[in-house]
Design a protein around this motif. Structure first.
Motif, mmCIF file in Angstrom:
data_model
loop_
_atom_site.group_PDB
_atom_site.id
_atom_site.type_symbol
_atom_site.label_atom_id
_atom_site.label_comp_id
_atom_site.label_asym_id
_atom_site.label_seq_id
_atom_site.Cartn_x
_atom_site.Cartn_y
_atom_site.Cartn_z
ATOM 1 N N LYS A 227 32.461 43.076 5.452
ATOM 2 C CA LYS A 227 32.412 41.628 5.602
ATOM 3 C C LYS A 227 30.986 41.160 5.773
ATOM 4 C CE LYS A 227 32.007 39.571 9.140
ATOM 5 N NZ LYS A 227 31.893 38.983 10.497
ATOM 6 N N GLU B 146 42.306 48.105 -3.017
ATOM 7 C CA GLU B 146 41.165 47.275 -2.640
ATOM 8 C C GLU B 146 41.407 45.836 -3.051
ATOM 9 O OE1 GLU B 146 36.714 47.053 -4.286
ATOM 10 O OE2 GLU B 146 37.084 48.837 -3.034
ATOM 11 N N ASP C 43 33.253 35.984 3.740
ATOM 12 C CA ASP C 43 33.707 36.749 2.584
ATOM 13 C C ASP C 43 33.920 38.205 2.993
ATOM 14 O OD1 ASP C 43 33.417 34.458 1.051
ATOM 15 O OD2 ASP C 43 31.375 34.966 0.432
ATOM 16 N N TRP C 44 34.896 38.861 2.379
ATOM 17 C CA TRP C 44 35.226 40.226 2.772
ATOM 18 C C TRP C 44 35.838 41.003 1.615
ATOM 19 C CZ3 TRP C 44 40.399 40.701 1.841
ATOM 20 C CH2 TRP C 44 41.170 39.537 1.931
ATOM 21 N N THR C 45 35.805 42.332 1.754
ATOM 22 C CA THR C 45 36.520 43.244 0.865
ATOM 23 C C THR C 45 37.281 44.234 1.742
ATOM 24 O OG1 THR C 45 34.899 43.064 -0.914
ATOM 25 C CG2 THR C 45 36.321 45.008 -0.925
ATOM 26 N N SER D 170 39.474 41.721 -2.457
ATOM 27 C CA SER D 170 38.433 40.880 -1.874
ATOM 28 C C SER D 170 38.987 39.483 -1.614
ATOM 29 C CB SER D 170 37.221 40.795 -2.808
ATOM 30 O OG SER D 170 36.632 42.058 -2.987
#
Length: 494
Positions: free
Chosen positions: A333, A307, A385-387, A309
Protein backbone atom coordinates in the motif's frame (compact mmCIF):
# COMPACT_ATOMS: atom_id res chain seq x y z
CA UNK A 1 -12.21 3.27 17.63
CA UNK A 2 -11.61 -0.48 17.76
CA UNK A 3 -7.96 -1.49 17.57
CA UNK A 4 -6.09 -4.77 17.64
CA UNK A 5 -3.46 -6.09 20.02
CA UNK A 6 -0.38 -3.88 19.92
CA UNK A 7 -2.19 -0.98 18.27
CA UNK A 8 -2.10 2.54 19.70
CA UNK A 9 -4.00 5.75 19.14
CA UNK A 10 -3.88 9.33 20.44
CA UNK A 11 -6.28 10.66 23.07
CA UNK A 12 -7.60 14.14 23.70
CA UNK A 13 -6.73 14.08 27.42
CA UNK A 14 -10.37 14.47 28.51
CA UNK A 15 -11.72 12.61 31.57
CA UNK A 16 -12.60 9.01 30.74
CA UNK A 17 -14.55 6.08 32.05
CA UNK A 18 -13.03 2.70 31.33
CA UNK A 19 -15.01 -0.56 31.36
CA UNK A 20 -13.61 -4.08 31.65
CA UNK A 21 -16.45 -6.11 30.13
CA UNK A 22 -17.12 -9.84 29.91
CA UNK A 23 -20.04 -12.24 29.87
CA UNK A 24 -20.79 -14.34 32.94
CA UNK A 25 -22.17 -17.84 32.62
CA UNK A 26 -24.15 -17.56 35.84
CA UNK A 27 -23.61 -18.66 39.47
CA UNK A 28 -20.45 -20.63 40.08
CA UNK A 29 -18.66 -19.20 37.05
CA UNK A 30 -15.30 -17.44 37.01
CA UNK A 31 -14.77 -14.37 39.14
CA UNK A 32 -13.03 -11.59 37.23
CA UNK A 33 -11.62 -8.49 38.95
CA UNK A 34 -10.35 -5.32 37.28
CA UNK A 35 -7.51 -3.15 38.55
CA UNK A 36 -5.34 -0.19 37.54
CA UNK A 37 -1.61 0.15 38.14
CA UNK A 38 0.03 3.58 38.11
CA UNK A 39 3.57 3.15 36.82
CA UNK A 40 6.54 5.55 36.83
CA UNK A 41 9.39 5.89 34.32
CA UNK A 42 11.06 2.72 35.66
CA UNK A 43 8.08 0.65 34.54
CA UNK A 44 7.13 -0.24 38.11
CA UNK A 45 4.73 1.02 40.77
CA UNK A 46 6.21 3.23 43.45
CA UNK A 47 4.44 1.40 46.24
CA UNK A 48 1.22 -0.26 47.34
CA UNK A 49 -0.60 3.08 47.01
CA UNK A 50 -0.18 2.91 43.19
CA UNK A 51 -2.61 -0.02 42.95
CA UNK A 52 -6.33 0.62 42.41
CA UNK A 53 -8.50 -2.44 43.05
CA UNK A 54 -11.58 -3.52 44.98
CA UNK A 55 -9.97 -3.08 48.43
CA UNK A 56 -8.27 0.20 47.49
CA UNK A 57 -10.68 1.82 45.01
CA UNK A 58 -9.19 5.36 44.90
CA UNK A 59 -5.67 6.57 44.15
CA UNK A 60 -5.20 9.52 46.45
CA UNK A 61 -2.51 11.29 44.41
CA UNK A 62 -3.97 11.01 40.91
CA UNK A 63 -7.70 10.50 41.40
CA UNK A 64 -7.97 7.22 39.49
CA UNK A 65 -11.04 5.40 40.83
CA UNK A 66 -12.61 1.97 40.64
CA UNK A 67 -16.28 3.00 40.48
CA UNK A 68 -17.82 -0.43 40.91
CA UNK A 69 -19.20 -3.48 39.22
CA UNK A 70 -22.48 -3.61 37.30
CA UNK A 71 -24.46 -6.33 35.57
CA UNK A 72 -26.78 -6.28 32.60
CA UNK A 73 -29.03 -8.66 30.73
CA UNK A 74 -27.57 -11.77 29.17
CA UNK A 75 -24.90 -12.09 31.86
CA UNK A 76 -22.94 -9.02 30.73
CA UNK A 77 -20.73 -7.71 33.53
CA UNK A 78 -18.59 -4.55 33.59
CA UNK A 79 -16.09 -3.17 36.10
CA UNK A 80 -15.85 0.62 35.70
CA UNK A 81 -12.81 2.82 36.29
CA UNK A 82 -12.61 6.61 36.16
CA UNK A 83 -9.44 8.30 34.87
CA UNK A 84 -8.79 12.01 34.40
CA UNK A 85 -5.41 12.35 32.64
CA UNK A 86 -5.25 16.02 33.60
CA UNK A 87 -5.20 15.10 37.29
CA UNK A 88 -2.54 12.39 37.13
CA UNK A 89 0.71 13.08 38.99
CA UNK A 90 3.62 14.11 36.76
CA UNK A 91 5.73 11.18 37.98
CA UNK A 92 3.16 8.67 36.66
CA UNK A 93 4.09 7.69 33.10
CA UNK A 94 1.50 4.95 32.46
CA UNK A 95 -1.82 3.73 33.81
CA UNK A 96 -2.12 0.02 33.11
CA UNK A 97 -5.56 -1.61 33.22
CA UNK A 98 -5.40 -5.29 34.23
CA UNK A 99 -7.77 -8.11 35.15
CA UNK A 100 -7.43 -11.38 37.03
CA UNK A 101 -9.70 -14.40 37.34
CA UNK A 102 -10.24 -17.21 39.83
CA UNK A 103 -11.57 -20.69 39.22
CA UNK A 104 -10.20 -21.04 35.68
CA UNK A 105 -8.32 -19.19 32.94
CA UNK A 106 -9.20 -16.36 30.60
CA UNK A 107 -9.80 -18.91 27.86
CA UNK A 108 -13.00 -19.63 29.81
CA UNK A 109 -14.06 -15.97 29.94
CA UNK A 110 -16.49 -15.06 27.16
CA UNK A 111 -16.50 -11.77 25.22
CA UNK A 112 -13.73 -10.07 27.18
CA UNK A 113 -12.98 -6.54 26.06
CA UNK A 114 -11.89 -3.15 27.35
CA UNK A 115 -13.57 0.09 26.36
CA UNK A 116 -12.80 3.73 27.10
CA UNK A 117 -15.51 6.38 26.74
CA UNK A 118 -15.71 10.10 27.39
CA UNK A 119 -16.86 10.82 30.94
CA UNK A 120 -18.87 13.82 29.73
CA UNK A 121 -20.44 12.70 26.44
CA UNK A 122 -20.20 8.91 26.43
CA UNK A 123 -18.39 8.97 23.07
CA UNK A 124 -16.30 5.87 22.49
CA UNK A 125 -12.57 6.65 22.61
CA UNK A 126 -11.06 3.17 22.33
CA UNK A 127 -12.19 -0.46 22.15
CA UNK A 128 -9.97 -3.53 22.39
CA UNK A 129 -11.39 -7.06 22.28
CA UNK A 130 -9.26 -9.92 23.66
CA UNK A 131 -9.43 -12.82 21.22
CA UNK A 132 -6.36 -14.95 21.96
CA UNK A 133 -6.47 -15.72 25.70
CA UNK A 134 -5.48 -19.30 26.62
CA UNK A 135 -3.91 -20.32 29.95
CA UNK A 136 -3.69 -16.85 31.52
CA UNK A 137 -5.16 -16.11 34.93
CA UNK A 138 -4.03 -12.47 34.89
CA UNK A 139 -3.88 -10.19 31.87
CA UNK A 140 -2.80 -6.65 30.98
CA UNK A 141 -5.63 -5.32 28.82
CA UNK A 142 -4.41 -1.87 27.85
CA UNK A 143 -2.47 1.14 29.00
CA UNK A 144 -2.79 4.92 28.89
CA UNK A 145 0.64 6.53 28.55
CA UNK A 146 2.22 9.96 28.12
CA UNK A 147 3.69 10.92 24.76
CA UNK A 148 4.98 14.33 23.63
CA UNK A 149 2.96 16.26 26.19
CA UNK A 150 -0.27 14.32 25.53
CA UNK A 151 -1.74 10.90 26.15
CA UNK A 152 -2.14 7.78 24.02
CA UNK A 153 -3.80 4.40 24.46
CA UNK A 154 -2.25 1.05 23.57
CA UNK A 155 -3.97 -2.36 23.43
CA UNK A 156 -1.65 -4.71 25.33
CA UNK A 157 -3.23 -8.15 25.68
CA UNK A 158 -0.26 -9.64 27.59
CA UNK A 159 -1.23 -12.53 29.84
CA UNK A 160 0.33 -14.36 32.76
CA UNK A 161 -0.22 -18.08 33.22
CA UNK A 162 1.41 -17.55 36.63
CA UNK A 163 -1.47 -15.23 37.56
CA UNK A 164 -1.15 -12.25 39.87
CA UNK A 165 2.28 -13.25 41.24
CA UNK A 166 3.74 -13.09 37.72
CA UNK A 167 2.11 -9.75 37.00
CA UNK A 168 3.16 -8.38 40.38
CA UNK A 169 6.78 -9.40 39.83
CA UNK A 170 6.95 -7.39 36.61
CA UNK A 171 5.55 -4.26 38.25
CA UNK A 172 7.46 -4.32 41.53
CA UNK A 173 4.98 -5.47 44.17
CA UNK A 174 3.85 -8.71 45.73
CA UNK A 175 0.38 -10.17 45.96
CA UNK A 176 0.91 -10.78 49.66
CA UNK A 177 0.77 -7.00 50.22
CA UNK A 178 -2.88 -6.88 49.21
CA UNK A 179 -5.53 -6.96 51.95
CA UNK A 180 -7.31 -10.30 52.11
CA UNK A 181 -10.87 -8.97 52.32
CA UNK A 182 -13.24 -10.22 49.62
CA UNK A 183 -15.20 -7.82 47.38
CA UNK A 184 -18.83 -7.16 48.14
CA UNK A 185 -21.63 -8.41 45.90
CA UNK A 186 -22.02 -6.70 42.54
CA UNK A 187 -25.11 -4.52 42.13
CA UNK A 188 -27.62 -5.71 39.58
CA UNK A 189 -28.94 -3.08 37.21
CA UNK A 190 -31.73 -3.37 34.66
CA UNK A 191 -31.22 -2.92 30.95
CA UNK A 192 -29.40 -4.74 28.18
CA UNK A 193 -25.99 -3.19 28.86
CA UNK A 194 -24.15 -2.62 32.14
CA UNK A 195 -24.05 1.16 32.66
CA UNK A 196 -21.41 3.02 34.61
CA UNK A 197 -22.24 4.19 38.14
CA UNK A 198 -24.07 7.56 38.25
CA UNK A 199 -22.20 10.59 37.00
CA UNK A 200 -21.28 13.28 39.55
CA UNK A 201 -23.57 16.31 39.74
CA UNK A 202 -20.88 18.48 38.14
CA UNK A 203 -20.69 16.37 35.00
CA UNK A 204 -23.15 16.74 32.16
CA UNK A 205 -24.61 13.31 31.37
CA UNK A 206 -24.44 12.04 27.79
CA UNK A 207 -27.26 12.98 25.47
CA UNK A 208 -29.04 9.81 24.27
CA UNK A 209 -29.83 9.49 20.59
CA UNK A 210 -31.88 6.96 18.60
CA UNK A 211 -30.15 3.62 18.09
CA UNK A 212 -29.73 4.25 14.38
CA UNK A 213 -28.05 7.62 14.80
CA UNK A 214 -24.51 6.35 15.24
CA UNK A 215 -23.41 3.15 13.52
CA UNK A 216 -20.19 1.24 14.33
CA UNK A 217 -17.77 0.61 11.44
CA UNK A 218 -18.86 -3.05 11.33
CA UNK A 219 -21.90 -5.08 12.31
CA UNK A 220 -21.58 -7.44 15.26
CA UNK A 221 -19.22 -10.33 14.46
CA UNK A 222 -20.89 -13.56 13.39
CA UNK A 223 -19.49 -17.05 14.09
CA UNK A 224 -17.95 -19.04 11.21
CA UNK A 225 -20.26 -21.58 9.64
CA UNK A 226 -18.37 -24.48 11.19
CA UNK A 227 -18.14 -23.02 14.70
CA UNK A 228 -20.55 -23.13 17.59
CA UNK A 229 -22.68 -19.99 17.98
CA UNK A 230 -20.86 -17.16 19.72
CA UNK A 231 -22.48 -14.14 21.26
CA UNK A 232 -21.23 -10.93 19.66
CA UNK A 233 -19.34 -8.40 21.81
CA UNK A 234 -21.50 -5.84 23.53
CA UNK A 235 -21.51 -2.35 21.97
CA UNK A 236 -20.76 0.87 23.83
CA UNK A 237 -21.93 0.64 27.46
CA UNK A 238 -22.89 4.34 27.55
CA UNK A 239 -25.45 6.00 25.27
CA UNK A 240 -23.96 7.29 22.04
CA UNK A 241 -23.32 11.06 21.90
CA UNK A 242 -24.73 13.48 19.38
CA UNK A 243 -21.79 13.90 17.04
CA UNK A 244 -20.98 17.17 15.32
CA UNK A 245 -21.64 16.98 11.56
CA UNK A 246 -18.67 16.38 9.29
CA UNK A 247 -17.57 19.22 7.00
CA UNK A 248 -19.12 19.21 3.56
CA UNK A 249 -17.49 16.54 1.43
CA UNK A 250 -15.62 14.93 4.32
CA UNK A 251 -15.40 11.15 4.22
CA UNK A 252 -17.05 9.22 7.00
CA UNK A 253 -13.97 7.08 7.68
CA UNK A 254 -13.86 4.92 10.83
CA UNK A 255 -10.19 5.87 11.30
CA UNK A 256 -8.90 8.89 13.21
CA UNK A 257 -6.59 11.39 11.59
CA UNK A 258 -3.53 9.83 10.01
CA UNK A 259 -0.35 9.76 12.09
CA UNK A 260 2.76 11.48 10.72
CA UNK A 261 5.24 9.12 9.11
CA UNK A 262 8.19 8.19 11.35
CA UNK A 263 11.52 9.84 10.68
CA UNK A 264 13.79 6.93 9.79
CA UNK A 265 17.53 6.86 10.48
CA UNK A 266 19.71 7.42 7.38
CA UNK A 267 20.52 4.31 5.40
CA UNK A 268 24.15 3.24 4.83
CA UNK A 269 25.91 4.67 1.78
CA UNK A 270 24.91 2.77 -1.31
CA UNK A 271 21.88 1.14 0.33
CA UNK A 272 18.50 1.19 -1.38
CA UNK A 273 16.59 4.33 -0.50
CA UNK A 274 13.43 2.54 0.59
CA UNK A 275 13.56 0.98 4.11
CA UNK A 276 10.76 -1.37 3.10
CA UNK A 277 11.42 -4.83 1.67
CA UNK A 278 10.35 -5.29 -1.93
CA UNK A 279 7.07 -7.11 -2.43
CA UNK A 280 7.45 -10.84 -2.92
CA UNK A 281 6.97 -11.67 -6.63
CA UNK A 282 4.21 -14.08 -7.59
CA UNK A 283 5.35 -17.64 -6.99
CA UNK A 284 3.88 -19.08 -10.16
CA UNK A 285 1.62 -18.29 -13.04
CA UNK A 286 -2.03 -19.15 -12.60
CA UNK A 287 -2.62 -22.87 -12.81
CA UNK A 288 1.03 -23.86 -12.30
CA UNK A 289 2.22 -26.10 -9.49
CA UNK A 290 3.46 -24.30 -6.38
CA UNK A 291 6.83 -25.42 -4.96
CA UNK A 292 6.94 -26.13 -1.23
CA UNK A 293 9.52 -24.62 1.12
CA UNK A 294 9.75 -27.56 3.52
CA UNK A 295 6.48 -26.94 5.36
CA UNK A 296 4.22 -29.99 5.66
CA UNK A 297 1.05 -29.93 3.62
CA UNK A 298 -1.17 -29.94 6.74
CA UNK A 299 -0.29 -26.28 7.33
CA UNK A 300 -2.22 -25.21 4.27
CA UNK A 301 -3.09 -26.05 0.67
CA UNK A 302 -1.15 -25.17 -2.43
CA UNK A 303 -2.98 -23.11 -5.05
CA UNK A 304 -2.21 -20.57 -7.78
CA UNK A 305 -1.58 -17.19 -6.20
CA UNK A 306 -4.28 -14.50 -6.42
CA UNK A 307 -3.69 -10.77 -6.85
CA UNK A 308 -5.94 -7.71 -7.08
CA UNK A 309 -5.34 -3.97 -6.96
CA UNK A 310 -7.69 -1.27 -5.75
CA UNK A 311 -8.05 2.09 -4.05
CA UNK A 312 -9.84 2.90 -0.80
CA UNK A 313 -12.38 0.61 0.86
CA UNK A 314 -13.16 -2.46 -1.20
CA UNK A 315 -14.34 -6.06 -0.75
CA UNK A 316 -12.10 -8.65 -2.43
CA UNK A 317 -13.44 -12.07 -3.43
CA UNK A 318 -10.58 -14.53 -3.85
CA UNK A 319 -11.84 -16.45 -6.86
CA UNK A 320 -9.29 -19.29 -6.89
CA UNK A 321 -10.24 -22.61 -5.27
CA UNK A 322 -8.70 -22.87 -1.78
CA UNK A 323 -9.36 -25.75 0.59
CA UNK A 324 -9.22 -25.45 4.39
CA UNK A 325 -5.93 -24.39 5.98
CA UNK A 326 -3.65 -21.42 6.47
CA UNK A 327 -3.08 -18.94 3.64
CA UNK A 328 -0.92 -15.82 3.48
CA UNK A 329 -2.43 -12.40 2.73
CA UNK A 330 0.09 -9.85 1.50
CA UNK A 331 -0.65 -6.14 1.11
CA UNK A 332 1.40 -3.47 -0.67
CA UNK A 333 0.00 0.00 0.00
CA UNK A 334 1.23 3.48 -0.90
CA UNK A 335 0.28 6.30 1.47
CA UNK A 336 0.31 7.25 5.13
CA UNK A 337 -3.25 6.43 6.25
CA UNK A 338 -4.39 3.59 8.48
CA UNK A 339 -4.93 0.20 6.85
CA UNK A 340 -7.11 -2.65 8.00
CA UNK A 341 -8.08 -6.01 6.51
CA UNK A 342 -10.83 -8.24 7.88
CA UNK A 343 -12.42 -11.46 6.67
CA UNK A 344 -16.15 -11.49 5.90
CA UNK A 345 -18.50 -14.33 6.72
CA UNK A 346 -21.31 -15.72 4.58
CA UNK A 347 -23.58 -12.90 5.82
CA UNK A 348 -21.14 -10.30 4.47
CA UNK A 349 -20.29 -9.24 8.03
CA UNK A 350 -16.92 -8.84 9.71
CA UNK A 351 -15.58 -12.18 10.90
CA UNK A 352 -11.91 -11.89 11.93
CA UNK A 353 -9.24 -9.21 12.06
CA UNK A 354 -6.44 -10.02 9.62
CA UNK A 355 -4.22 -6.94 9.74
CA UNK A 356 -4.16 -3.39 11.11
CA UNK A 357 -1.32 -0.88 10.71
CA UNK A 358 -0.52 2.84 10.61
CA UNK A 359 2.75 2.27 8.73
CA UNK A 360 3.36 4.51 5.74
CA UNK A 361 3.97 2.73 2.42
CA UNK A 362 3.04 -0.57 4.00
CA UNK A 363 4.48 -3.93 2.90
CA UNK A 364 2.88 -6.50 5.17
CA UNK A 365 1.92 -10.16 5.37
CA UNK A 366 -0.64 -11.80 7.63
CA UNK A 367 -1.94 -15.31 8.25
CA UNK A 368 -5.56 -16.36 7.67
CA UNK A 369 -7.01 -19.69 8.82
CA UNK A 370 -9.46 -20.33 5.97
CA UNK A 371 -12.29 -22.74 6.77
CA UNK A 372 -12.66 -23.86 3.15
CA UNK A 373 -16.41 -23.14 3.10
CA UNK A 374 -16.79 -21.11 -0.06
CA UNK A 375 -14.41 -18.46 -1.41
CA UNK A 376 -12.26 -16.38 0.92
CA UNK A 377 -13.67 -12.84 1.16
CA UNK A 378 -11.59 -9.93 2.47
CA UNK A 379 -12.55 -6.33 3.22
CA UNK A 380 -9.71 -3.83 2.69
CA UNK A 381 -10.25 -0.55 4.54
CA UNK A 382 -7.89 2.29 3.71
CA UNK A 383 -7.79 5.67 1.99
CA UNK A 384 -4.87 4.76 -0.27
CA UNK A 385 -3.99 2.70 -3.36
CA UNK A 386 -3.12 -0.93 -2.70
CA UNK A 387 -2.36 -4.35 -4.18
CA UNK A 388 -3.49 -7.44 -2.31
CA UNK A 389 -2.12 -10.95 -2.89
CA UNK A 390 -3.23 -14.30 -1.47
CA UNK A 391 -0.67 -17.07 -1.69
CA UNK A 392 0.14 -20.46 -0.07
CA UNK A 393 2.28 -20.73 3.06
CA UNK A 394 4.68 -22.75 0.91
CA UNK A 395 5.89 -19.45 -0.62
CA UNK A 396 6.99 -17.87 2.68
CA UNK A 397 10.55 -16.90 3.49
CA UNK A 398 12.25 -19.39 5.85
CA UNK A 399 14.78 -19.00 8.66
CA UNK A 400 17.07 -21.35 6.75
CA UNK A 401 17.86 -18.32 4.56
CA UNK A 402 19.60 -16.68 7.53
CA UNK A 403 18.89 -13.13 8.72
CA UNK A 404 15.40 -11.93 7.78
CA UNK A 405 14.31 -8.27 7.83
CA UNK A 406 10.87 -6.74 7.67
CA UNK A 407 8.92 -3.56 8.29
CA UNK A 408 5.58 -4.18 9.97
CA UNK A 409 3.44 -7.32 10.24
CA UNK A 410 4.85 -10.42 8.57
CA UNK A 411 4.88 -14.23 8.52
CA UNK A 412 8.03 -16.39 8.29
CA UNK A 413 8.44 -20.18 8.07
CA UNK A 414 10.72 -22.29 10.29
CA UNK A 415 11.40 -25.87 9.24
CA UNK A 416 14.78 -26.63 10.84
CA UNK A 417 16.21 -27.54 14.23
CA UNK A 418 15.84 -25.59 17.45
CA UNK A 419 17.68 -22.26 17.39
CA UNK A 420 18.17 -19.06 19.33
CA UNK A 421 16.69 -16.01 17.64
CA UNK A 422 18.66 -12.77 17.73
CA UNK A 423 15.97 -10.08 17.47
CA UNK A 424 16.06 -6.34 16.82
CA UNK A 425 13.10 -3.96 16.62
CA UNK A 426 13.23 -0.23 15.89
CA UNK A 427 9.88 0.74 17.41
CA UNK A 428 7.37 3.22 16.04
CA UNK A 429 7.67 6.98 15.60
CA UNK A 430 7.88 7.34 19.38
CA UNK A 431 10.61 4.72 19.72
CA UNK A 432 8.24 2.16 21.22
CA UNK A 433 5.30 0.06 20.06
CA UNK A 434 4.39 -3.59 20.55
CA UNK A 435 6.60 -6.19 18.87
CA UNK A 436 5.72 -9.88 19.13
CA UNK A 437 6.59 -13.23 17.59
CA UNK A 438 4.15 -16.14 17.87
CA UNK A 439 4.88 -19.66 16.62
CA UNK A 440 1.97 -21.55 15.04
CA UNK A 441 2.18 -25.36 15.07
CA UNK A 442 0.59 -27.67 12.48
CA UNK A 443 -2.27 -28.38 14.94
CA UNK A 444 -3.04 -24.64 15.16
CA UNK A 445 -1.70 -24.14 18.68
CA UNK A 446 0.15 -20.83 19.16
CA UNK A 447 3.21 -20.40 21.37
CA UNK A 448 4.52 -17.04 22.57
CA UNK A 449 8.14 -16.70 21.45
CA UNK A 450 9.08 -13.08 22.16
CA UNK A 451 7.53 -9.71 22.91
CA UNK A 452 8.63 -6.23 24.01
CA UNK A 453 7.21 -2.69 24.14
CA UNK A 454 10.05 -0.51 22.89
CA UNK A 455 12.90 -0.54 20.43
CA UNK A 456 16.01 -2.59 21.16
CA UNK A 457 17.59 -5.99 20.94
CA UNK A 458 16.74 -9.31 22.50
CA UNK A 459 16.91 -13.05 22.05
CA UNK A 460 14.57 -15.98 22.46
CA UNK A 461 14.75 -19.75 22.04
CA UNK A 462 12.73 -21.31 19.23
CA UNK A 463 11.89 -25.02 19.23
CA UNK A 464 12.42 -27.20 16.17
CA UNK A 465 10.06 -26.74 13.23
CA UNK A 466 7.84 -26.88 11.44
CA UNK A 467 6.40 -23.58 12.63
CA UNK A 468 4.81 -20.48 11.14
CA UNK A 469 6.20 -17.38 12.86
CA UNK A 470 3.65 -14.56 13.00
CA UNK A 471 5.37 -11.20 13.54
CA UNK A 472 3.49 -8.19 14.93
CA UNK A 473 5.56 -5.03 14.52
CA UNK A 474 5.05 -1.23 14.36
CA UNK A 475 8.11 -0.59 12.17
CA UNK A 476 11.42 -2.11 11.02
CA UNK A 477 12.75 -5.32 12.60
CA UNK A 478 15.10 -8.23 11.99
CA UNK A 479 15.45 -11.81 13.25
CA UNK A 480 18.49 -14.02 12.81
CA UNK A 481 18.73 -17.72 13.73
CA UNK A 482 21.83 -18.75 15.69
CA UNK A 483 23.04 -22.02 17.10
CA UNK A 484 21.75 -22.60 20.61
CA UNK A 485 24.05 -21.03 23.20
CA UNK A 486 25.86 -18.66 20.82
CA UNK A 487 23.50 -15.67 21.08
CA UNK A 488 24.99 -12.45 22.50
CA UNK A 489 21.81 -10.46 23.04
CA UNK A 490 20.23 -9.95 26.44
CA UNK A 491 16.97 -11.79 27.00
CA UNK A 492 13.67 -10.07 27.59
CA UNK A 493 12.45 -9.61 31.12
CA UNK A 494 9.48 -11.80 32.08
Amino acid sequence: MQIIKGGNLPLSGEPMRVAVVRRSGGPGQLEVDAAALLVDASGRVRGQHDLVFYNQPVHQGSGVKLLGNAQGEGGVVADWLEIDPGGVEASVERIVVAASCEGGTFADVSDLYMQAVSATTGAQLALYEVEDATTETAILLGEFYRRNGGWKFRAVGQGYASGLPGLAGDFGFTVAEEPAAAPGPAPTVPGHLPPAPPLPDTVTPPVPVPDAAVQPPYPAPQPPASAAPRTAPVPAPLPAPVLAPLPDGAAGTPYPAAQPAPVLAPLPDGAAQSPYPAPVPPATAAGAAVPRNGLPAEFGPDFPHFEQSGSGDEVVRVDVPITAGYVVVELVKEGDGATEIVTLDHRNQKDKEVLFSWIENLRARALVDHDGHGPLRLHVLTQDDWTLSVRPVSTLRTLSEGRIEGHGPDVVAHTGDAVDLAIRTRGDEDGDGFFEIEAVRPNGKRDDVFSRWDKGRGSAPLTAGPRLLVVTAPAAWSIEPREIGTGSFWRRRR
